[in-house]
Write a protein that holds these residues in place. Structure first.
Motif, mmCIF file in Angstrom:
data_model
loop_
_atom_site.group_PDB
_atom_site.id
_atom_site.type_symbol
_atom_site.label_atom_id
_atom_site.label_comp_id
_atom_site.label_asym_id
_atom_site.label_seq_id
_atom_site.Cartn_x
_atom_site.Cartn_y
_atom_site.Cartn_z
ATOM 1 N N VAL A 75 0.860 -1.183 0.000
ATOM 2 C CA VAL A 75 0.000 0.000 0.000
ATOM 3 C C VAL A 75 0.895 1.231 0.000
ATOM 4 C CG1 VAL A 75 -1.870 1.232 1.144
ATOM 5 C CG2 VAL A 75 -1.736 -1.268 1.333
ATOM 6 N N HIS A 76 0.785 2.034 -1.057
ATOM 7 C CA HIS A 76 1.531 3.284 -1.143
ATOM 8 C C HIS A 76 0.666 4.396 -0.565
ATOM 9 C CE1 HIS A 76 4.752 1.582 -3.525
ATOM 10 N NE2 HIS A 76 3.823 0.986 -4.268
ATOM 11 N N LEU A 77 1.216 5.112 0.416
ATOM 12 C CA LEU A 77 0.578 6.258 1.058
ATOM 13 C C LEU A 77 1.475 7.469 0.827
ATOM 14 C CD1 LEU A 77 -0.124 4.390 4.405
ATOM 15 C CD2 LEU A 77 -1.860 5.070 2.747
ATOM 16 N N PRO A 78 1.002 8.681 1.067
ATOM 17 C CA PRO A 78 1.874 9.845 0.898
ATOM 18 C C PRO A 78 3.122 9.723 1.774
ATOM 19 C CG PRO A 78 -0.403 10.540 1.117
ATOM 20 C CD PRO A 78 -0.358 9.065 1.420
ATOM 21 N N GLY A 79 4.286 9.629 1.140
ATOM 22 C CA GLY A 79 5.549 9.569 1.865
ATOM 23 C C GLY A 79 5.880 8.243 2.521
ATOM 24 N N GLU A 80 5.093 7.211 2.257
ATOM 25 C CA GLU A 80 5.322 5.932 2.949
ATOM 26 C C GLU A 80 4.775 4.768 2.129
ATOM 27 O OE1 GLU A 80 4.373 3.965 7.312
ATOM 28 O OE2 GLU A 80 3.364 5.797 6.721
#
Length: 162
Positions: free
Chosen positions: A95-100
């Protein structure tokens, strides 16, 4: 949902669970225990070879089981109102999240608050199975963000979702 009232006793509830596919809110909006199972009647497909099963469909809560084949993904998106959880049943869910970037494995759960962009994908060599919950589940709440999709471990963007 289907509702089966019973007589209340000292060790019984007033409602008995009943299996339905998928579970839906009753006309009078009262809640009661219910059982759901991934069955052919609740199956849908999305993306390139991805599968899903509707387990609970109501405005208060949506629960789905989904399967992504190796290399599959969905475009980055967010839900303006709905909050989601992803619970990994098998395989590794990226799972790609903003900044992570989070990599969920069997038994891991990720909470995604409303308004947070995310991209779900399978960068592994085996299919990934997971549960997705959304609350509240409002039609039209999902919005693609237009962000560039993160490359998979093979360097190729994943397949689009729905």
């Amino acid at each position: 949902m289907m509702w089966t009232p019973t007589k209340a006793g000292p060790e019984t509830s007033t409602l008995q669970p009943r299996t339905t596919f998928p579970m839906r809110e009753s006309p009078d909006q009262h809640e009661a225990p219910a059982i759901a199972r991934a069955e052919p009647a609740t199956h849908y497909t999305w993306g390139d070879g991805c599968d899903g099963w509707r387990l609970v469909e109501s405005t208060k809560l949506r629960v789905r089981e989904e399967r992504i084949p190796p290399g599959g993904a969905e475009p980055p998106h967010l839900h303006r109102i709905g909050r989601q959880t992803c619970y990994d049943l098998s395989g590794t869910l990226t799972v790609h999240l903003p900044g992570e970037t989070c990599r969920l494995r069997n038994g891991d759960l990720l909470y995604v608050p409303a308004g947070v962009a995310h991209e779900v994908r399978n960068d592994a060599d085996v299919p990934v199975r997971f549960l997705v919950t959304t609350t509240p589940a409002i039609a039209g709440d999902r919005e693609e963000t237009g962000c560039q999709r993160a490359p998979s471990s093979s360097g190729k963007p994943g397949s689009p979702r729905r």
